[in-house]
Enzyme design. Structure first.
Site, mmCIF file in Angstrom:
data_model
loop_
_atom_site.group_PDB
_atom_site.id
_atom_site.type_symbol
_atom_site.label_atom_id
_atom_site.label_comp_id
_atom_site.label_asym_id
_atom_site.label_seq_id
_atom_site.Cartn_x
_atom_site.Cartn_y
_atom_site.Cartn_z
ATOM 1 N N THR A 181 0.857 -1.182 0.000
ATOM 2 C CA THR A 181 0.000 0.000 0.000
ATOM 3 C C THR A 181 0.895 1.234 0.000
ATOM 4 O O THR A 181 1.954 1.232 0.632
ATOM 5 C CB THR A 181 -0.939 -0.013 1.228
ATOM 6 O OG1 THR A 181 -1.730 1.160 1.220
ATOM 7 C CG2 THR A 181 -0.207 -0.106 2.550
ATOM 8 N N GLU A 325 -4.807 -2.836 4.776
ATOM 9 C CA GLU A 325 -4.471 -3.491 6.046
ATOM 10 C C GLU A 325 -5.648 -4.268 6.626
ATOM 11 O O GLU A 325 -5.473 -5.013 7.590
ATOM 12 C CB GLU A 325 -4.029 -2.428 7.069
ATOM 13 C CG GLU A 325 -2.725 -1.707 6.754
ATOM 14 C CD GLU A 325 -2.889 -0.514 5.813
ATOM 15 O OE1 GLU A 325 -3.868 -0.501 5.030
ATOM 16 O OE2 GLU A 325 -2.043 0.384 5.841
ATOM 17 N N LYS A 433 -7.123 22.308 8.622
ATOM 18 C CA LYS A 433 -7.127 22.989 9.916
ATOM 19 C C LYS A 433 -7.092 24.494 9.690
ATOM 20 O O LYS A 433 -6.076 25.053 9.282
ATOM 21 C CB LYS A 433 -5.945 22.550 10.770
ATOM 22 C CG LYS A 433 -6.141 22.984 12.214
ATOM 23 C CD LYS A 433 -5.324 22.152 13.156
ATOM 24 C CE LYS A 433 -5.870 22.297 14.563
ATOM 25 N NZ LYS A 433 -5.081 21.627 15.560
ATOM 26 N N TRP A 438 -11.180 22.265 12.812
ATOM 27 C CA TRP A 438 -11.110 21.269 11.740
ATOM 28 C C TRP A 438 -12.251 21.429 10.739
ATOM 29 O O TRP A 438 -13.392 21.670 11.115
ATOM 30 C CB TRP A 438 -11.188 19.854 12.325
ATOM 31 C CG TRP A 438 -10.035 19.498 13.200
ATOM 32 C CD1 TRP A 438 -10.060 19.313 14.546
ATOM 33 C CD2 TRP A 438 -8.688 19.269 12.803
ATOM 34 N NE1 TRP A 438 -8.814 18.985 15.011
ATOM 35 C CE2 TRP A 438 -7.949 18.949 13.968
ATOM 36 C CE3 TRP A 438 -8.019 19.310 11.568
ATOM 37 C CZ2 TRP A 438 -6.584 18.664 13.927
ATOM 38 C CZ3 TRP A 438 -6.662 19.020 11.543
ATOM 39 C CH2 TRP A 438 -5.953 18.706 12.707
#
Ligand code: AMP
Length: 533
Positions: A181, A325, A433, A438
Protein backbone atom coordinates in the site's frame (compact mmCIF):
# COMPACT_ATOMS: atom_id res chain seq x y z
CA UNK A 1 -14.37 -29.55 18.15
CA UNK A 2 -11.94 -30.24 15.35
CA UNK A 3 -8.96 -28.00 15.02
CA UNK A 4 -9.51 -27.68 11.29
CA UNK A 5 -7.07 -25.47 9.36
CA UNK A 6 -8.78 -22.60 7.56
CA UNK A 7 -6.87 -22.69 4.26
CA UNK A 8 -7.71 -21.68 0.70
CA UNK A 9 -7.67 -25.32 -0.49
CA UNK A 10 -11.10 -25.74 1.10
CA UNK A 11 -12.49 -22.82 -0.92
CA UNK A 12 -10.98 -23.99 -4.18
CA UNK A 13 -11.97 -27.67 -3.92
CA UNK A 14 -15.56 -26.74 -3.11
CA UNK A 15 -15.89 -24.93 -6.45
CA UNK A 16 -14.32 -27.86 -8.31
CA UNK A 17 -16.57 -30.39 -6.63
CA UNK A 18 -19.93 -28.65 -6.46
CA UNK A 19 -19.94 -26.09 -9.25
CA UNK A 20 -18.06 -27.69 -12.17
CA UNK A 21 -20.50 -26.28 -14.71
CA UNK A 22 -20.61 -22.70 -13.44
CA UNK A 23 -19.04 -20.16 -15.74
CA UNK A 24 -16.13 -17.77 -15.56
CA UNK A 25 -16.13 -15.08 -18.25
CA UNK A 26 -12.94 -13.19 -18.97
CA UNK A 27 -12.31 -10.26 -21.30
CA UNK A 28 -8.96 -10.84 -23.02
CA UNK A 29 -7.13 -8.97 -25.80
CA UNK A 30 -8.51 -11.53 -28.25
CA UNK A 31 -12.11 -11.26 -27.10
CA UNK A 32 -14.42 -12.75 -24.46
CA UNK A 33 -13.24 -16.09 -23.13
CA UNK A 34 -15.53 -18.47 -21.22
CA UNK A 35 -14.92 -21.65 -19.37
CA UNK A 36 -16.24 -23.59 -16.39
CA UNK A 37 -15.03 -24.12 -12.84
CA UNK A 38 -14.15 -27.70 -13.92
CA UNK A 39 -11.67 -26.33 -16.49
CA UNK A 40 -10.62 -23.62 -14.09
CA UNK A 41 -9.78 -26.27 -11.48
CA UNK A 42 -7.62 -28.27 -13.88
CA UNK A 43 -5.72 -25.25 -15.14
CA UNK A 44 -5.17 -23.95 -11.62
CA UNK A 45 -3.65 -27.28 -10.61
CA UNK A 46 -1.53 -27.21 -13.79
CA UNK A 47 -0.20 -23.79 -12.85
CA UNK A 48 0.81 -25.06 -9.40
CA UNK A 49 2.50 -28.04 -10.99
CA UNK A 50 4.36 -25.77 -13.43
CA UNK A 51 5.48 -23.49 -10.59
CA UNK A 52 6.77 -26.50 -8.68
CA UNK A 53 8.77 -27.55 -11.73
CA UNK A 54 10.29 -24.07 -11.76
CA UNK A 55 11.41 -24.66 -8.18
CA UNK A 56 8.74 -22.77 -6.24
CA UNK A 57 8.40 -24.07 -2.70
CA UNK A 58 6.30 -23.27 0.33
CA UNK A 59 6.75 -19.73 1.52
CA UNK A 60 8.25 -18.51 -1.78
CA UNK A 61 6.77 -15.32 -3.18
CA UNK A 62 5.32 -15.36 -6.69
CA UNK A 63 4.36 -11.98 -8.15
CA UNK A 64 1.50 -11.29 -10.52
CA UNK A 65 1.44 -8.23 -12.75
CA UNK A 66 -1.93 -8.45 -14.40
CA UNK A 67 -5.40 -7.14 -15.13
CA UNK A 68 -8.55 -8.86 -13.89
CA UNK A 69 -8.80 -11.96 -16.04
CA UNK A 70 -9.14 -15.75 -15.81
CA UNK A 71 -5.40 -16.43 -15.70
CA UNK A 72 -5.00 -14.04 -12.82
CA UNK A 73 -7.84 -15.89 -11.08
CA UNK A 74 -5.95 -19.17 -11.65
CA UNK A 75 -2.88 -17.65 -10.00
CA UNK A 76 -5.08 -16.51 -7.09
CA UNK A 77 -5.50 -20.11 -5.96
CA UNK A 78 -2.61 -21.95 -7.66
CA UNK A 79 0.00 -20.01 -5.70
CA UNK A 80 -1.43 -20.08 -2.14
CA UNK A 81 -2.90 -23.58 -2.37
CA UNK A 82 0.57 -25.01 -3.01
CA UNK A 83 1.85 -23.08 0.01
CA UNK A 84 3.54 -20.21 -1.85
CA UNK A 85 2.65 -16.52 -1.51
CA UNK A 86 0.56 -14.64 -4.09
CA UNK A 87 2.08 -11.16 -4.36
CA UNK A 88 -0.19 -8.99 -6.50
CA UNK A 89 1.82 -6.05 -7.83
CA UNK A 90 0.05 -2.81 -8.69
CA UNK A 91 0.54 -2.30 -12.44
CA UNK A 92 0.20 1.48 -12.15
CA UNK A 93 3.12 2.09 -9.82
CA UNK A 94 6.24 3.94 -10.89
CA UNK A 95 9.22 1.87 -12.07
CA UNK A 96 10.98 2.82 -8.85
CA UNK A 97 8.18 1.50 -6.64
CA UNK A 98 7.72 -1.67 -8.72
CA UNK A 99 11.36 -2.57 -8.29
CA UNK A 100 11.27 -1.64 -4.61
CA UNK A 101 8.35 -3.91 -3.78
CA UNK A 102 9.43 -6.86 -5.93
CA UNK A 103 12.87 -6.79 -4.36
CA UNK A 104 11.53 -6.17 -0.87
CA UNK A 105 9.13 -9.13 -1.18
CA UNK A 106 11.95 -11.16 -2.79
CA UNK A 107 9.62 -12.47 -5.50
CA UNK A 108 11.20 -15.50 -7.21
CA UNK A 109 8.85 -15.79 -10.18
CA UNK A 110 6.76 -13.09 -11.82
CA UNK A 111 3.63 -13.82 -13.87
CA UNK A 112 3.03 -10.98 -16.34
CA UNK A 113 0.23 -10.08 -18.76
CA UNK A 114 1.53 -9.82 -22.32
CA UNK A 115 -0.01 -6.35 -22.63
CA UNK A 116 2.03 -5.19 -19.61
CA UNK A 117 5.35 -6.63 -20.78
CA UNK A 118 6.85 -3.28 -21.84
CA UNK A 119 6.56 -1.99 -18.25
CA UNK A 120 8.37 -4.99 -16.80
CA UNK A 121 10.97 -5.12 -19.57
CA UNK A 122 11.99 -1.58 -18.61
CA UNK A 123 12.57 -2.43 -14.94
CA UNK A 124 13.66 -6.07 -15.27
CA UNK A 125 17.32 -5.28 -14.67
CA UNK A 126 16.48 -3.92 -11.24
CA UNK A 127 14.35 -6.93 -10.24
CA UNK A 128 17.20 -8.83 -8.70
CA UNK A 129 15.24 -11.57 -6.94
CA UNK A 130 13.21 -12.67 -9.98
CA UNK A 131 14.57 -15.88 -11.49
CA UNK A 132 11.90 -16.46 -14.14
CA UNK A 133 8.97 -14.73 -15.83
CA UNK A 134 5.80 -16.39 -17.03
CA UNK A 135 4.02 -14.47 -19.77
CA UNK A 136 0.24 -14.72 -19.93
CA UNK A 137 -0.84 -14.63 -23.57
CA UNK A 138 -3.80 -16.00 -25.47
CA UNK A 139 -1.46 -18.09 -27.64
CA UNK A 140 0.91 -20.84 -26.54
CA UNK A 141 3.87 -19.19 -28.30
CA UNK A 142 6.08 -16.91 -26.28
CA UNK A 143 5.76 -13.34 -27.56
CA UNK A 144 8.99 -11.52 -28.42
CA UNK A 145 10.53 -10.19 -25.23
CA UNK A 146 13.82 -8.91 -23.89
CA UNK A 147 13.20 -10.71 -20.58
CA UNK A 148 15.67 -13.46 -19.76
CA UNK A 149 14.22 -16.78 -18.75
CA UNK A 150 10.68 -16.12 -19.90
CA UNK A 151 8.12 -18.89 -20.34
CA UNK A 152 4.77 -18.95 -22.06
CA UNK A 153 1.97 -19.46 -19.55
CA UNK A 154 -0.07 -21.60 -21.93
CA UNK A 155 2.91 -23.75 -22.97
CA UNK A 156 3.83 -24.35 -19.31
CA UNK A 157 0.26 -25.38 -18.50
CA UNK A 158 0.05 -27.75 -21.45
CA UNK A 159 3.04 -29.67 -20.13
CA UNK A 160 1.87 -29.66 -16.50
CA UNK A 161 -0.12 -32.03 -14.28
CA UNK A 162 -3.86 -31.28 -14.09
CA UNK A 163 -4.22 -33.66 -11.13
CA UNK A 164 -1.58 -31.92 -8.99
CA UNK A 165 -2.57 -32.58 -5.36
CA UNK A 166 -2.53 -29.74 -2.85
CA UNK A 167 -0.92 -30.27 0.54
CA UNK A 168 -3.32 -31.08 3.40
CA UNK A 169 -1.01 -29.89 6.12
CA UNK A 170 -0.69 -26.19 5.37
CA UNK A 171 -0.78 -24.02 8.46
CA UNK A 172 -3.78 -21.68 8.47
CA UNK A 173 -1.51 -18.91 9.71
CA UNK A 174 0.86 -19.31 6.77
CA UNK A 175 0.99 -16.30 4.45
CA UNK A 176 -1.23 -16.80 1.40
CA UNK A 177 -0.94 -13.36 -0.18
CA UNK A 178 0.59 -9.96 0.01
CA UNK A 179 -0.11 -6.48 -1.27
CA UNK A 180 1.77 -3.21 -0.90
CA UNK A 181 0.00 0.00 0.00
CA UNK A 182 1.37 3.41 -0.84
CA UNK A 183 2.71 5.52 2.00
CA UNK A 184 2.43 9.31 2.26
CA UNK A 185 6.18 9.48 2.30
CA UNK A 186 8.75 6.87 1.42
CA UNK A 187 8.35 3.46 -0.13
CA UNK A 188 5.14 1.41 -0.20
CA UNK A 189 4.42 -0.75 2.84
CA UNK A 190 3.81 -4.50 2.53
CA UNK A 191 0.78 -6.18 4.07
CA UNK A 192 0.57 -9.97 4.28
CA UNK A 193 -2.67 -11.99 4.36
CA UNK A 194 -2.85 -15.38 6.03
CA UNK A 195 -4.96 -18.29 4.76
CA UNK A 196 -7.03 -17.97 7.90
CA UNK A 197 -7.56 -14.24 7.39
CA UNK A 198 -8.70 -14.66 3.77
CA UNK A 199 -10.90 -17.64 4.73
CA UNK A 200 -12.75 -15.67 7.41
CA UNK A 201 -12.91 -12.50 5.31
CA UNK A 202 -14.42 -14.47 2.39
CA UNK A 203 -16.98 -15.99 4.72
CA UNK A 204 -17.82 -12.49 5.91
CA UNK A 205 -18.44 -11.34 2.32
CA UNK A 206 -21.16 -13.97 2.17
CA UNK A 207 -23.16 -12.57 5.08
CA UNK A 208 -26.55 -11.07 4.22
CA UNK A 209 -25.69 -8.05 6.36
CA UNK A 210 -22.44 -7.32 4.52
CA UNK A 211 -22.20 -8.02 0.78
CA UNK A 212 -24.16 -11.29 0.73
CA UNK A 213 -22.09 -12.93 -2.03
CA UNK A 214 -23.75 -16.20 -2.99
CA UNK A 215 -23.93 -18.94 -5.62
CA UNK A 216 -26.68 -17.07 -7.43
CA UNK A 217 -24.52 -13.97 -7.90
CA UNK A 218 -22.79 -12.90 -11.07
CA UNK A 219 -19.79 -10.95 -9.81
CA UNK A 220 -17.97 -8.19 -11.68
CA UNK A 221 -14.92 -7.01 -9.75
CA UNK A 222 -13.94 -3.72 -11.40
CA UNK A 223 -11.66 -3.02 -8.47
CA UNK A 224 -8.30 -4.38 -9.64
CA UNK A 225 -7.10 -7.81 -8.58
CA UNK A 226 -3.78 -6.09 -7.81
CA UNK A 227 -5.45 -3.93 -5.15
CA UNK A 228 -6.37 -5.69 -1.89
CA UNK A 229 -7.36 -8.88 -3.76
CA UNK A 230 -10.17 -7.06 -5.61
CA UNK A 231 -11.69 -6.64 -2.14
CA UNK A 232 -11.71 -10.43 -1.71
CA UNK A 233 -14.43 -10.93 -4.35
CA UNK A 234 -12.48 -13.56 -6.37
CA UNK A 235 -11.88 -15.68 -3.25
CA UNK A 236 -15.50 -15.54 -2.10
CA UNK A 237 -16.76 -16.03 -5.66
CA UNK A 238 -14.82 -19.26 -6.14
CA UNK A 239 -15.83 -20.59 -2.72
CA UNK A 240 -19.52 -19.94 -3.20
CA UNK A 241 -19.54 -20.95 -6.87
CA UNK A 242 -20.67 -17.56 -8.17
CA UNK A 243 -20.37 -16.83 -11.87
CA UNK A 244 -17.47 -14.40 -12.26
CA UNK A 245 -17.06 -11.80 -14.98
CA UNK A 246 -13.53 -10.44 -15.21
CA UNK A 247 -13.32 -7.20 -17.20
CA UNK A 248 -9.72 -7.51 -18.50
CA UNK A 249 -7.39 -4.75 -19.67
CA UNK A 250 -8.41 -1.10 -19.12
CA UNK A 251 -12.19 -1.51 -19.21
CA UNK A 252 -14.10 1.66 -20.16
CA UNK A 253 -17.49 2.53 -18.63
CA UNK A 254 -19.12 1.38 -21.89
CA UNK A 255 -17.36 -2.00 -21.72
CA UNK A 256 -18.44 -2.42 -18.08
CA UNK A 257 -22.04 -1.56 -18.93
CA UNK A 258 -22.06 -3.97 -21.85
CA UNK A 259 -20.68 -6.76 -19.64
CA UNK A 260 -23.25 -5.99 -16.93
CA UNK A 261 -26.08 -6.16 -19.44
CA UNK A 262 -24.94 -9.19 -21.45
CA UNK A 263 -23.65 -11.34 -18.60
CA UNK A 264 -26.47 -10.33 -16.25
CA UNK A 265 -24.14 -9.12 -13.52
CA UNK A 266 -25.74 -8.98 -10.08
CA UNK A 267 -22.94 -7.45 -7.98
CA UNK A 268 -20.26 -5.11 -9.34
CA UNK A 269 -17.52 -3.62 -7.18
CA UNK A 270 -15.43 -0.50 -7.74
CA UNK A 271 -14.23 2.86 -6.43
CA UNK A 272 -16.43 6.00 -6.73
CA UNK A 273 -14.57 7.31 -9.79
CA UNK A 274 -15.56 4.13 -11.65
CA UNK A 275 -19.23 4.63 -10.75
CA UNK A 276 -19.07 8.32 -11.67
CA UNK A 277 -17.78 7.35 -15.12
CA UNK A 278 -20.39 4.62 -15.53
CA UNK A 279 -23.13 7.05 -14.52
CA UNK A 280 -22.00 9.51 -17.19
CA UNK A 281 -22.06 6.74 -19.82
CA UNK A 282 -25.54 5.71 -18.63
CA UNK A 283 -26.75 9.21 -19.32
CA UNK A 284 -25.66 8.85 -22.94
CA UNK A 285 -27.11 5.41 -23.64
CA UNK A 286 -29.50 3.06 -21.86
CA UNK A 287 -28.56 -0.47 -20.87
CA UNK A 288 -30.66 -3.20 -19.30
CA UNK A 289 -29.22 -3.44 -15.78
CA UNK A 290 -32.20 -5.20 -14.23
CA UNK A 291 -30.01 -8.08 -13.01
CA UNK A 292 -27.92 -5.77 -10.77
CA UNK A 293 -28.80 -6.30 -7.12
CA UNK A 294 -26.12 -3.86 -5.98
CA UNK A 295 -23.21 -1.71 -6.94
CA UNK A 296 -20.57 -2.05 -4.23
CA UNK A 297 -18.55 1.10 -3.75
CA UNK A 298 -15.60 1.81 -1.48
CA UNK A 299 -12.00 2.98 -1.41
CA UNK A 300 -13.06 6.65 -1.14
CA UNK A 301 -16.21 8.27 0.18
CA UNK A 302 -19.20 7.60 -2.07
CA UNK A 303 -20.84 11.01 -2.56
CA UNK A 304 -24.47 11.16 -1.45
CA UNK A 305 -25.40 12.53 -4.88
CA UNK A 306 -23.85 9.49 -6.56
CA UNK A 307 -25.84 7.09 -4.38
CA UNK A 308 -29.04 9.02 -5.10
CA UNK A 309 -28.36 9.09 -8.85
CA UNK A 310 -27.94 5.30 -9.00
CA UNK A 311 -30.97 4.62 -6.88
CA UNK A 312 -33.08 6.95 -9.02
CA UNK A 313 -32.24 4.56 -11.85
CA UNK A 314 -33.36 1.62 -9.72
CA UNK A 315 -29.82 0.40 -8.98
CA UNK A 316 -29.19 -0.25 -5.28
CA UNK A 317 -25.91 1.21 -4.07
CA UNK A 318 -23.85 -0.33 -1.28
CA UNK A 319 -21.22 1.82 0.38
CA UNK A 320 -18.38 0.09 2.24
CA UNK A 321 -15.12 1.05 3.88
CA UNK A 322 -11.81 -0.71 4.28
CA UNK A 323 -8.13 -0.54 3.58
CA UNK A 324 -5.26 -2.73 2.40
CA UNK A 325 -4.47 -3.49 6.05
CA UNK A 326 -8.04 -4.77 6.66
CA UNK A 327 -8.25 -7.21 3.72
CA UNK A 328 -10.38 -4.89 3.21
CA UNK A 329 -14.01 -5.13 4.41
CA UNK A 330 -14.48 -3.40 7.78
CA UNK A 331 -17.61 -1.24 7.55
CA UNK A 332 -20.69 -1.69 5.38
CA UNK A 333 -23.47 0.85 5.15
CA UNK A 334 -26.86 -0.83 5.37
CA UNK A 335 -29.99 0.38 7.09
CA UNK A 336 -31.06 -1.29 10.31
CA UNK A 337 -34.59 -2.67 9.99
CA UNK A 338 -36.13 0.11 12.06
CA UNK A 339 -34.54 2.71 9.77
CA UNK A 340 -36.26 1.51 6.61
CA UNK A 341 -39.33 3.59 7.42
CA UNK A 342 -37.36 6.86 7.58
CA UNK A 343 -37.78 9.47 4.86
CA UNK A 344 -35.77 9.05 1.67
CA UNK A 345 -33.47 11.93 2.67
CA UNK A 346 -32.81 10.45 6.10
CA UNK A 347 -32.12 7.03 4.61
CA UNK A 348 -29.68 8.57 2.12
CA UNK A 349 -27.92 10.37 4.96
CA UNK A 350 -27.29 7.07 6.70
CA UNK A 351 -26.40 5.17 3.53
CA UNK A 352 -23.77 7.68 2.51
CA UNK A 353 -21.94 7.13 5.80
CA UNK A 354 -19.25 4.46 5.82
CA UNK A 355 -21.48 2.18 7.87
CA UNK A 356 -21.60 -0.36 10.62
CA UNK A 357 -18.71 -2.54 11.75
CA UNK A 358 -19.03 -5.97 10.11
CA UNK A 359 -19.41 -9.04 12.37
CA UNK A 360 -16.08 -10.48 13.43
CA UNK A 361 -14.14 -7.26 13.97
CA UNK A 362 -13.74 -4.90 16.91
CA UNK A 363 -13.52 -1.13 16.65
CA UNK A 364 -12.70 1.89 18.77
CA UNK A 365 -12.97 5.50 17.68
CA UNK A 366 -10.48 7.37 19.82
CA UNK A 367 -10.26 11.13 20.24
CA UNK A 368 -8.14 13.37 22.43
CA UNK A 369 -9.98 12.23 25.57
CA UNK A 370 -10.28 8.53 24.82
CA UNK A 371 -13.21 6.74 23.13
CA UNK A 372 -15.54 9.31 21.58
CA UNK A 373 -19.22 9.61 22.51
CA UNK A 374 -21.63 8.32 19.83
CA UNK A 375 -23.11 11.74 19.21
CA UNK A 376 -22.24 12.37 15.52
CA UNK A 377 -20.00 15.20 16.68
CA UNK A 378 -16.96 14.06 18.58
CA UNK A 379 -14.21 13.08 16.20
CA UNK A 380 -11.67 10.36 16.71
CA UNK A 381 -9.40 7.94 14.88
CA UNK A 382 -10.82 4.59 13.79
CA UNK A 383 -8.90 1.72 15.36
CA UNK A 384 -9.59 -1.89 14.40
CA UNK A 385 -8.67 -5.40 15.37
CA UNK A 386 -9.84 -8.81 14.27
CA UNK A 387 -8.94 -11.99 12.38
CA UNK A 388 -8.51 -10.31 8.97
CA UNK A 389 -6.72 -7.18 10.15
CA UNK A 390 -2.97 -7.08 9.48
CA UNK A 391 -0.73 -7.15 12.53
CA UNK A 392 2.31 -5.49 10.99
CA UNK A 393 3.93 -4.10 7.85
CA UNK A 394 6.10 -6.72 6.23
CA UNK A 395 9.69 -6.27 7.39
CA UNK A 396 9.20 -2.56 7.86
CA UNK A 397 10.09 -0.36 10.80
CA UNK A 398 7.01 1.80 10.15
CA UNK A 399 4.98 -1.01 11.80
CA UNK A 400 5.23 0.71 15.17
CA UNK A 401 3.46 3.85 13.84
CA UNK A 402 0.25 2.03 12.93
CA UNK A 403 0.05 -1.12 15.04
CA UNK A 404 -0.14 -0.28 18.73
CA UNK A 405 -1.13 -2.61 21.58
CA UNK A 406 -2.91 -5.02 19.26
CA UNK A 407 -4.90 -2.35 17.37
CA UNK A 408 -4.51 -1.05 13.83
CA UNK A 409 -4.51 2.74 13.91
CA UNK A 410 -6.14 3.49 10.57
CA UNK A 411 -5.30 7.20 10.30
CA UNK A 412 -8.96 7.81 9.37
CA UNK A 413 -10.92 10.30 11.44
CA UNK A 414 -14.61 9.65 12.02
CA UNK A 415 -17.70 10.46 14.02
CA UNK A 416 -20.15 7.83 15.22
CA UNK A 417 -23.92 8.27 15.47
CA UNK A 418 -26.11 6.94 18.27
CA UNK A 419 -26.72 3.74 16.25
CA UNK A 420 -22.98 3.05 16.00
CA UNK A 421 -22.84 4.02 12.33
CA UNK A 422 -19.47 5.48 11.39
CA UNK A 423 -19.07 8.54 9.23
CA UNK A 424 -15.61 9.27 7.95
CA UNK A 425 -14.60 12.87 8.35
CA UNK A 426 -11.23 12.65 6.68
CA UNK A 427 -7.84 11.03 6.57
CA UNK A 428 -5.89 12.55 9.46
CA UNK A 429 -3.59 14.17 6.95
CA UNK A 430 -6.42 15.50 4.74
CA UNK A 431 -8.39 17.31 7.44
CA UNK A 432 -8.18 21.04 6.84
CA UNK A 433 -7.13 22.99 9.92
CA UNK A 434 -8.35 26.57 9.64
CA UNK A 435 -7.80 28.96 12.53
CA UNK A 436 -7.41 26.02 14.90
CA UNK A 437 -10.71 24.39 13.84
CA UNK A 438 -11.11 21.27 11.74
CA UNK A 439 -12.93 21.25 8.42
CA UNK A 440 -13.87 18.00 6.70
CA UNK A 441 -12.81 18.04 3.06
CA UNK A 442 -14.98 14.96 2.48
CA UNK A 443 -18.18 16.76 3.53
CA UNK A 444 -17.42 19.65 1.19
CA UNK A 445 -16.62 17.29 -1.69
CA UNK A 446 -19.85 15.39 -1.18
CA UNK A 447 -21.85 18.60 -1.20
CA UNK A 448 -20.12 19.84 -4.35
CA UNK A 449 -20.65 16.53 -6.13
CA UNK A 450 -24.34 16.72 -5.32
CA UNK A 451 -24.56 19.87 -7.50
CA UNK A 452 -26.13 18.93 -10.85
CA UNK A 453 -23.40 20.65 -12.91
CA UNK A 454 -20.48 18.95 -11.13
CA UNK A 455 -18.83 15.76 -12.37
CA UNK A 456 -16.00 15.48 -9.82
CA UNK A 457 -14.87 17.63 -6.92
CA UNK A 458 -11.94 17.51 -4.57
CA UNK A 459 -11.19 19.82 -1.64
CA UNK A 460 -7.86 20.25 0.05
CA UNK A 461 -6.25 22.53 2.63
CA UNK A 462 -3.80 25.07 1.22
CA UNK A 463 -1.34 26.98 3.46
CA UNK A 464 -2.68 30.38 4.48
CA UNK A 465 -0.84 33.10 6.40
CA UNK A 466 -3.67 34.13 8.65
CA UNK A 467 -5.63 30.92 9.11
CA UNK A 468 -2.83 28.38 8.83
CA UNK A 469 -4.83 26.52 6.13
CA UNK A 470 -7.89 27.34 4.06
CA UNK A 471 -9.89 24.94 1.89
CA UNK A 472 -9.60 25.20 -1.89
CA UNK A 473 -12.06 23.38 -4.14
CA UNK A 474 -11.11 21.72 -7.43
CA UNK A 475 -14.04 21.00 -9.70
CA UNK A 476 -14.54 19.16 -12.98
CA UNK A 477 -17.81 20.19 -14.60
CA UNK A 478 -20.00 17.88 -16.65
CA UNK A 479 -20.05 20.63 -19.28
CA UNK A 480 -17.42 23.39 -19.37
CA UNK A 481 -18.61 26.88 -18.34
CA UNK A 482 -22.03 25.63 -17.33
CA UNK A 483 -21.77 27.24 -13.89
CA UNK A 484 -19.93 30.10 -12.19
CA UNK A 485 -17.58 29.71 -9.22
CA UNK A 486 -19.88 31.79 -7.11
CA UNK A 487 -22.89 29.56 -7.80
CA UNK A 488 -20.93 26.64 -6.41
CA UNK A 489 -19.81 28.62 -3.37
CA UNK A 490 -23.40 29.76 -2.75
CA UNK A 491 -24.46 26.13 -2.96
CA UNK A 492 -21.97 25.40 -0.15
CA UNK A 493 -22.88 28.52 1.84
CA UNK A 494 -26.43 27.25 2.08
CA UNK A 495 -25.21 24.10 3.83
CA UNK A 496 -22.10 24.95 5.83
CA UNK A 497 -20.84 27.46 8.37
CA UNK A 498 -19.25 30.43 6.61
CA UNK A 499 -15.72 29.55 7.63
CA UNK A 500 -16.06 26.04 6.15
CA UNK A 501 -16.69 27.34 2.64
CA UNK A 502 -13.56 27.23 0.43
CA UNK A 503 -12.05 30.60 -0.42
CA UNK A 504 -11.97 29.73 -4.10
CA UNK A 505 -12.83 27.17 -6.77
CA UNK A 506 -10.39 26.04 -9.44
CA UNK A 507 -11.94 24.44 -12.52
CA UNK A 508 -9.93 21.53 -13.89
CA UNK A 509 -10.38 19.19 -16.84
CA UNK A 510 -9.49 16.23 -14.70
CA UNK A 511 -8.60 15.60 -11.08
CA UNK A 512 -5.31 13.73 -10.74
CA UNK A 513 -5.89 10.20 -9.41
CA UNK A 514 -3.82 7.64 -7.56
CA UNK A 515 -2.92 4.28 -9.05
CA UNK A 516 -6.22 2.89 -7.80
CA UNK A 517 -8.43 5.76 -8.92
CA UNK A 518 -8.64 7.88 -5.76
CA UNK A 519 -8.19 11.65 -5.82
CA UNK A 520 -4.51 12.46 -5.55
CA UNK A 521 -4.84 15.33 -3.07
CA UNK A 522 -1.14 15.36 -2.37
CA UNK A 523 -0.40 16.42 -5.97
CA UNK A 524 -2.95 19.25 -5.86
CA UNK A 525 -1.72 20.46 -2.48
CA UNK A 526 1.79 20.54 -3.83
CA UNK A 527 0.92 22.28 -7.10
CA UNK A 528 -1.28 24.93 -5.46
CA UNK A 529 0.86 25.41 -2.33
CA UNK A 530 1.33 29.13 -2.99
CA UNK A 531 -2.27 29.79 -4.08
CA UNK A 532 -3.35 31.68 -0.95
CA UNK A 533 -0.06 33.46 -0.32
P1 AMP B 1 -6.20 1.57 0.45
O1 AMP B 1 -5.43 0.84 1.46
O2 AMP B 1 -5.36 2.09 -0.67
O3 AMP B 1 -7.36 0.80 -0.06
O4 AMP B 1 -6.78 2.88 1.12
C1 AMP B 1 -7.51 2.81 2.31
C2 AMP B 1 -8.04 4.17 2.65
O5 AMP B 1 -9.05 4.56 1.71
C3 AMP B 1 -8.74 4.21 3.98
O6 AMP B 1 -7.84 4.34 5.04
C4 AMP B 1 -9.64 5.44 3.81
O7 AMP B 1 -8.92 6.63 4.03
C5 AMP B 1 -10.02 5.36 2.36
N1 AMP B 1 -11.35 4.75 2.21
C6 AMP B 1 -11.66 3.47 1.96
N2 AMP B 1 -12.98 3.30 1.87
C7 AMP B 1 -13.56 4.50 2.08
C8 AMP B 1 -14.90 4.99 2.13
N3 AMP B 1 -15.94 4.21 1.92
N4 AMP B 1 -15.08 6.30 2.39
C9 AMP B 1 -14.04 7.13 2.60
N5 AMP B 1 -12.76 6.73 2.54
C10 AMP B 1 -12.51 5.43 2.30
Amino acid sequence: MMDFPLTLRTLFERAEKFFPKKEIVSRTPSGLFRYTYADYGKRTRQLSSALETLGIQRGDRVATFAWNDHRHLEAYFAIPCMGAVLHTVNIRLSAEHISYIVNHAQDRVMIVDETLLPIIEKVAEQLTSVEAYIIMTDKPELPPTTLHLAYSYEALLQAADATYAYPQDLDENAVAGMCYTSATTGNPKGVTYSHRGIFLHSMNLGLADTTGVSESDVLLPVVPMFHVNAWGMPFAGVWFGSKQVLPGPAPTPQILLQLMEEEKVSLAAGVPTVWLGVLKALEEKTYDLSSLRAVLCGGSAAPRGLIAAYESKGIPFLHAYGMTETAPIALVSRLKSHQTSLSEEERLDIRSKQGLLVPGLEMRVVGENGDVAWNSEDMGEIRLRGPWIASEYYQDDRTADSFVDGWLHTGDVAVVDEEGVVKLVDRTKDLVKSGGEWISSVDLENALMAHPAVFEACVTGIPHEKWDERPLAFVVLKQANSVEKNDLLDHLRSQFAKWWVPDDVVFLEEIPKTSVGKFLKRALREEYREYYR
